[in-house]
Design a protein around this motif. Structure first.
Motif, PDB file in Angstrom:
ATOM      1  N   GLU A   1       0.869  -1.189   0.000  1.00 34.28           N
ATOM      2  CA  GLU A   1       0.000   0.000   0.000  1.00 34.28           C
ATOM      3  C   GLU A   1       0.896   1.226   0.000  1.00 34.28           C
ATOM      4  O   GLU A   1       1.490   1.540   1.039  1.00 34.28           O
ATOM      5  CB  GLU A   1      -0.830   0.037   1.296  1.00 34.28           C
ATOM      6  N   TYR A   2       1.012   1.924  -1.100  1.00 36.97           N
ATOM      7  CA  TYR A   2       1.971   3.015  -1.166  1.00 36.97           C
ATOM      8  C   TYR A   2       1.366   4.300  -1.719  1.00 36.97           C
ATOM      9  O   TYR A   2       0.222   4.305  -2.191  1.00 36.97           O
ATOM     10  CB  TYR A   2       3.175   2.610  -2.016  1.00 36.97           C
ATOM     11  N   GLU A   3       2.180   5.328  -1.696  1.00 35.89           N
ATOM     12  CA  GLU A   3       1.864   6.597  -2.341  1.00 35.89           C
ATOM     13  C   GLU A   3       1.544   6.319  -3.819  1.00 35.89           C
ATOM     14  O   GLU A   3       2.284   5.590  -4.482  1.00 35.89           O
ATOM     15  CB  GLU A   3       3.126   7.484  -2.237  1.00 35.89           C
TER      16      GLU A   3
ATOM     17  N   VAL B   1       4.230   5.939  -7.289  1.00 36.01           N
ATOM     18  CA  VAL B   1       5.682   5.937  -7.055  1.00 36.01           C
ATOM     19  C   VAL B   1       6.282   4.606  -7.530  1.00 36.01           C
ATOM     20  O   VAL B   1       7.232   4.583  -8.317  1.00 36.01           O
ATOM     21  CB  VAL B   1       6.021   6.199  -5.572  1.00 36.01           C
ATOM     22  N   ALA B   2       5.686   3.493  -7.072  1.00 32.29           N
ATOM     23  CA  ALA B   2       6.180   2.186  -7.505  1.00 32.29           C
ATOM     24  C   ALA B   2       5.913   1.985  -8.999  1.00 32.29           C
ATOM     25  O   ALA B   2       6.729   1.387  -9.714  1.00 32.29           O
ATOM     26  CB  ALA B   2       5.519   1.081  -6.698  1.00 32.29           C
TER      27      ALA B   2
END
Lengths: 479, 479
Positions: A152-154, A157-158
């Motif tokens: 679970e990220y910004e 970005v990934a």
């Protein structure tokens, strides 16, 4: 053969008749599978090293999963391509099948082991009972090379790092000019909605759009109409699908009020804007990335950004493909009895390694002649008569062992009576740069002769100094 | 699980009932197969690198063959262990099975492609429907790592190189004390003949002798008697089988007139004499090699020298096994319609890589704590407020891309709002030695802060000099 790429239309099992020719067994590989010879392995290793180097620079770890999965793990993941899955025989016990790709096993891995964040790469072979066309490089057993980032990220970005990784890899390999096409499933869905495609036709129409890279518009339009939309709606889609460009195209579409009134389209466009910004932060050259509204990818499970990389001017199809799939791990978690809504968002990309091998091998062949598969640096060559050949053989073995001890790769003929010129020709044929010559006279003088295979220059060196001298010569010749 | 090792006696398929538990699918690997996690992959890669380094020093090339072979390729090669072969389902087309080892595919490879001389290594997984005992490291899918030398050569030169390769590999890995046991099938046959075993019982009696490493003599003797020889004959065999030693044992047996009157025994002993001499030429330490008359290896196809390596004091069974098999390729050539007597003599050895992984991983764990699986050298850490976190995120991405460009492996959190201490703790947990700290004040001052994760020392460096400084620090920390 890439992630999200549909199987060939003519896909079907090989005809039963090919089973045996006249009932006589011949030693051969199975249909659609092949051996890799040493020269091919040498290219493969170089390509893998480049790719792994990039993955490691990005801090990725690697995992390995079994070649077989429970049949049920694969069921319901590949749509109509499921018929291409290789089943194992039921010999009592579990019902198994060979893996079809590395993405579903990765999702199973995360779900089984409760992995919620990981950046992993996986290089391994996958299996598809497709109709093999060896001349086109379409095999039933072939390598995939995947990198996926779970967590679970910004936003984006990934997703942007995947673009960076693909451009770093293709830039690092000797494959010439390339382009990473990007698009977004939410944007596509929004476009379909705005153009008037009913919800239940989004996926079929999406798969028609996916064919635009290989098929002319009139034919794709026919397919769309056949699938249940009007020609007018199809033309509206075509109006969008033709567009490609960079951040300026995102900006232009963000000014399209009809489109942006659709929540999904707006979300997709916002994401694309961010993706371009982040690609810039990551130093991705602007001319390597193309926002391409006709690129749709075949697989159903994508939920966000989608990627496809192509070599410009090379007739090999796409060399990378992937995208975001936020629901696949959740499908397995639900089976495990976890909270229904638990998600492990993932984004990843799969490199079409077999196609890259072909391109790299062809370019290297045209540039520098045969690719050396043999890592031998030194051949220990003997000069012997029928009287002293056993003695010289033993001396050659000792010299080999001294070279190995010093970390130099060395070989000597396994024959006691090998002729001098035969041994030298072996060096020439196998691109071995230097020979160490051992004969009675050198032995008695306490010396060893070093021969440069290309220039044919020879020099005599004291026995206790030849390794140091060889290392000098090797260091010079590799520059 | 090594070449020439018999399958477990309790071998049988898993009970049908294990197929489903309450009919409910769970995401899991198939029985007897497993995932490799990143920490395990890190150990595996190190072990493979060491092994490949030795193979390459010896000038070996590599090949890859399909995971599946035509069922008929495997038929008649493994005796009663054939029941452990994994068959693929008949989905129309050829009848296939998963490879059971790498030796038969190698022989098929040589026959199919007309390869008469090759020194090749092959590292890949093989498949056996054995009764898995995970706690003992017995899996249904496991790695083998083989090197084989094919060709008509001077007697025992290639055979001795196999011993050299095994001792170099085991010496290069962190596995402690080890011993390579050697014996010769012709010598064993000669002993059986001299002791009075009828010709047709040579193989069954040989397989009884093979059990002497795990089973006490009285039990083996019982088996021999059950197989049809007298107790007296069995005791004679025992008189020979107890003997082990070095070249002096060869010399002693060469003085045994009864034994040397047998042609096969004499040939075997002459070969062993030569093997010891050549091992000495190759610099194999004498204390690493043991001539062991009780070592017989399970497989039928060996025709000359046989090997087995064990770790002294470790309870993992043997870690390498192999020998000379001069007739296997010929079996395939005959099928191909070549001259009946055509032979491609081969000698090779298979490393029990799964056992070596276990030993290396355990020793490393006890020595230095957790094995780092993450190759990241630098973590780019942000210090941000809720106002500037988006700006700092972008700055972190730029710094990452500068580090990647410089060939340094670097990562940054995918979260915009990652807390400083969380990021630092991530470094500690993953053995990342240095952090680069990016915050508003550093940005404005045109500087970057470098933090040593272990010592907690920090230093500020001008933005255009931090990479050079990091490289210095990394070079220092790896020493």
């Amino acid at each position: 053969e890439l992630r999200g790429e549909s199987a060939s239309k003519e896909a079907e099992a090989a005809p039963k008749k090919s089973k045996k020719k006249g009932g006589k067994y011949q030693p051969k590989t199975p249909l659609g599978m092949r051996d890799y010879h040493p020269e091919e392995m040498a290219v493969r290793e170089r390509v893998f090293d480049t790719i792994k180097g990039v993955f490691k620079r990005h801090g990725a770890v690697s995992i390995e999963t079994p070649v077989a999965e429970l049949k049920e793990t694969l069921t319901g993941k590949y749509g109509e391509d499921s018929k291409l899955i290789y089943d194992l025989a039921d010999q009592g016990g579990e019902i198994l099948a060979l893996r079809y790709d590395l993405t579903v096993p990765f999702a199973r891995y995360c779900a089984e082991h409760g992995v919620e964040t990981i950046k992993r790469y996986h290089i391994a072979r996958v299996y598809r009972r497709d109709n093999p066309v060896m001349t086109k490089g379409r095999y039933r057993e072939f390598y995939q090379c995947d990198i996926d980032i779970a967590g679970e990220y910004e936003p984006m970005v990934a997703d942007a790092e995947c673009v960076k990784i693909v451009t770093d890899i293709l830039g690092g390999l000797d494959v010439g000019d390339f382009l990473v096409k990007i698009n977004h499933r939410q944007l596509l869905d929004g476009i379909f909605a705005v153009c008037g495609v009913p919800d239940d036709l989004f996926r079929p129409i999406c798969s028609a759009v996916d064919k635009l890279d290989k098929t002319e518009w009139p034919e794709v339009k026919e397919e769309m109409i056949r699938k249940g939309i009007s020609g007018e709606v199809a033309e509206k889609i075509w109006g969008y699908a033709q567009q490609k460009g960079g951040p300026e195209l995102v900006a232009k579409l963000l000014e399209d009020e009809d489109l942006c009134a659709n929540e999904s389209a707006k979300a997709g466009l916002d994401a694309m804007k961010l993706l371009f910004e982040f690609c810039d932060c990551y130093g991705v050259p602007a001319n390597r990335v193309s926002f391409d509204l006709s690129m749709a990818r075949g697989l159903d499970y994508y939920t966000g950004v989608i990627y496809e990389a192509v070599l410009v001017g090379a007739e090999v199809g796409s060399v990378a493909g992937g995208g975001r799939y936020d629901n696949l791990v959740g499908m397995f978690l639900a089976k495990k009895g976890k909270k229904k809504d638990k998600k492990i968002p993932c984004v990843g990309v799969s490199l079409g390694i077999e196609r890259l091998f072909t391109v790299v091998a062809n370019r290297q062949k045209s540039q520098e002649g045969a690719v050396a598969s043999r890592p031998t640096e030194i051949q220990v060559v003997g000069i012997a008569t029928s009287e002293d050949k056993q003695e010289i053989l033993r001396e050659r073995m000792k010299v080999c062992s001294e070279l190995w001890e010093a970390g130099v790769s060395a070989e000597t003929s396994y024959k006691a009576s090998a002729k001098f010129m035969t041994q030298v020709q072996h060096c020439e044929k196998n691109a071995i740069p230097f020979a160490v010559v051992v004969g009675k006279s050198e032995l008695e003088a306490g010396k060893i002769k070093i021969r440069n295979i290309v220039s044919k220059d020879e020099e005599e060196v004291p026995r206790d100094q030849y390794i140091a001298r060889l290392k000098e010569l090797l260091a010079g010749s590799s520059q």
